[in-house]
Design an enzyme around this catalytic site. Structure first.
Site, PDB file in Angstrom:
ATOM      1  N   GLY A 194     -16.437   3.089   3.697  1.00  0.00           N
ATOM      2  CA  GLY A 194     -14.149   3.459   3.625  1.00  0.00           C
ATOM      3  C   GLY A 194     -13.960   3.009   2.140  1.00  0.00           C
ATOM      4  CD  GLN A 195     -15.112  -0.082  -3.026  1.00  0.00           C
ATOM      5  OE1 GLN A 195     -15.973  -1.167  -2.036  1.00  0.00           O
ATOM      6  NE2 GLN A 195     -14.487  -0.763  -3.999  1.00  0.00           N
ATOM      7  CG  HIS A 205      -8.159  -2.544  -2.485  1.00  0.00           C
ATOM      8  ND1 HIS A 205      -9.183  -1.692  -3.508  1.00  0.00           N
ATOM      9  CD2 HIS A 205      -8.482  -2.093  -0.563  1.00  0.00           C
ATOM     10  CE1 HIS A 205      -9.913  -0.979  -2.395  1.00  0.00           C
ATOM     11  NE2 HIS A 205      -9.224  -0.835  -1.621  1.00  0.00           N
ATOM     12  CG  LEU A 206      -8.475  -9.387   1.752  1.00  0.00           C
ATOM     13  CD1 LEU A 206      -9.329  -9.142   2.174  1.00  0.00           C
ATOM     14  CD2 LEU A 206      -7.896 -10.922   1.711  1.00  0.00           C
ATOM     15  CG  HIS A 207      -6.906  -3.127   3.024  1.00  0.00           C
ATOM     16  ND1 HIS A 207      -6.556  -2.172   2.778  1.00  0.00           N
ATOM     17  CD2 HIS A 207      -7.748  -2.805   2.628  1.00  0.00           C
ATOM     18  CE1 HIS A 207      -6.855  -0.512   2.728  1.00  0.00           C
ATOM     19  NE2 HIS A 207      -8.013  -1.053   1.766  1.00  0.00           N
ATOM     20  CG  ASN A 267     -12.792  -0.726   4.026  1.00  0.00           C
ATOM     21  OD1 ASN A 267     -12.414  -1.123   4.439  1.00  0.00           O
ATOM     22  ND2 ASN A 267     -11.314   0.018   3.624  1.00  0.00           N
ATOM     23  CG  ASP A 325      -1.936   0.803   1.045  1.00  0.00           C
ATOM     24  OD1 ASP A 325      -3.074   0.253   0.794  1.00  0.00           O
ATOM     25  OD2 ASP A 325      -1.581   1.973   0.971  1.00  0.00           O
ATOM     26  CB  ILE A 326       0.810   4.309  -2.130  1.00  0.00           C
ATOM     27  CG1 ILE A 326       2.038   5.554  -3.054  1.00  0.00           C
ATOM     28  CG2 ILE A 326      -0.770   5.259  -2.036  1.00  0.00           C
ATOM     29  CD1 ILE A 326       1.529   6.207  -4.070  1.00  0.00           C
TER      30      ILE A 326
HETATM   31  P1  5GP Z   1     -10.074   1.789   0.781  1.00  0.00           P
HETATM   32  O1  5GP Z   1      -9.995   2.797   1.195  1.00  0.00           O
HETATM   33  O2  5GP Z   1     -10.391   1.656  -1.137  1.00  0.00           O
HETATM   34  O3  5GP Z   1     -10.041   0.300   0.827  1.00  0.00           O
HETATM   35  O4  5GP Z   1      -8.474   1.462   0.182  1.00  0.00           O
HETATM   36  C1  5GP Z   1      -7.784   1.652  -0.995  1.00  0.00           C
HETATM   37  C2  5GP Z   1      -5.811   1.684  -0.634  1.00  0.00           C
HETATM   38  O5  5GP Z   1      -4.784   2.087  -1.752  1.00  0.00           O
HETATM   39  C3  5GP Z   1      -5.419   3.126   0.348  1.00  0.00           C
HETATM   40  O6  5GP Z   1      -5.027   2.095   2.143  1.00  0.00           O
HETATM   41  C4  5GP Z   1      -4.492   3.903  -0.543  1.00  0.00           C
HETATM   42  O7  5GP Z   1      -3.562   4.170   0.245  1.00  0.00           O
HETATM   43  C5  5GP Z   1      -4.466   2.902  -1.800  1.00  0.00           C
HETATM   44  N1  5GP Z   1      -3.872   3.410  -2.835  1.00  0.00           N
HETATM   45  C6  5GP Z   1      -3.950   4.819  -3.360  1.00  0.00           C
HETATM   46  N2  5GP Z   1      -3.680   4.114  -4.326  1.00  0.00           N
HETATM   47  C7  5GP Z   1      -2.704   4.167  -4.342  1.00  0.00           C
HETATM   48  C8  5GP Z   1      -1.216   3.590  -5.241  1.00  0.00           C
HETATM   49  O8  5GP Z   1      -1.245   4.224  -6.623  1.00  0.00           O
HETATM   50  N3  5GP Z   1      -0.628   2.843  -5.130  1.00  0.00           N
HETATM   51  C9  5GP Z   1      -0.536   1.623  -4.342  1.00  0.00           C
HETATM   52  N4  5GP Z   1      -0.229   1.446  -3.798  1.00  0.00           N
HETATM   53  N5  5GP Z   1      -1.634   1.978  -2.812  1.00  0.00           N
HETATM   54  C10 5GP Z   1      -2.572   2.639  -3.146  1.00  0.00           C
END
Ligand code: 5GP
Ligand code: ZN
Length: 112
Positions: A91-92, A98-100, A85, A29-30
């Protein structure tokens, strides 16, 4: 389709990839929320958890299995947290499922 994670799958946007096969990609994750925080995504575009169909059941299982295997490879054998999410209230923010996977710190319950 203008999807960030489809672009990562295609290699159009760089990511720190951990694992890839014909079905899934895993990458860091970034904005990590734990010492280990990576995402496991299907190569197939599925917007939200609500869009998982019967034909995707094996894929969904493969995402879980990959998460578990990589978590242990990355030193999370003491335990880890997975989260997917779904939609705004869940919180998506990126609409490609994507699975965190988070680990190497104590997780608390309930999550925020
Ligand atoms: P969500 O909030 O949809 O459950 O999670 C999205 C996740 O994607 C966040 O944890 C966010 O930091 C990550 N993310 C968003 N943009 C990028 C990216 O360009 N590269 C990577 N590696 N992660 C990303
Ligand atoms: Zn996508």
């Amino acid at each position: 389709m203008d999807c960030l994670f489809c672009k990562i799958v295609a290699g159009d946007i760089p990511a720190k990839k951990i694992y890839e096969d014909d079905l899934v990609v895993a990458f860091h994750d970034i904005a990590p929320q734990a010492p280990v925080h990576f995402l496991v995504i299907p190569k197939k575009h599925i917007s939200t958890m609500n869009d998982i169909r019967e034909e995707d059941r094996d894929l969904a299982g493969h995402i879980l299995y990959t998460a578990q295997r990589l978590a242990n490879e990355l030193g999370c054998s003491g335990g880890f947290r997975v989260a997917m999410n779904c939609n705004e209230m869940g919180g998506q923010t990126v609409y490609h499922i994507h699975l965190h996977v988070l680990g190497q710190r104590q997780m608390n319950w309930p999550p925020g």
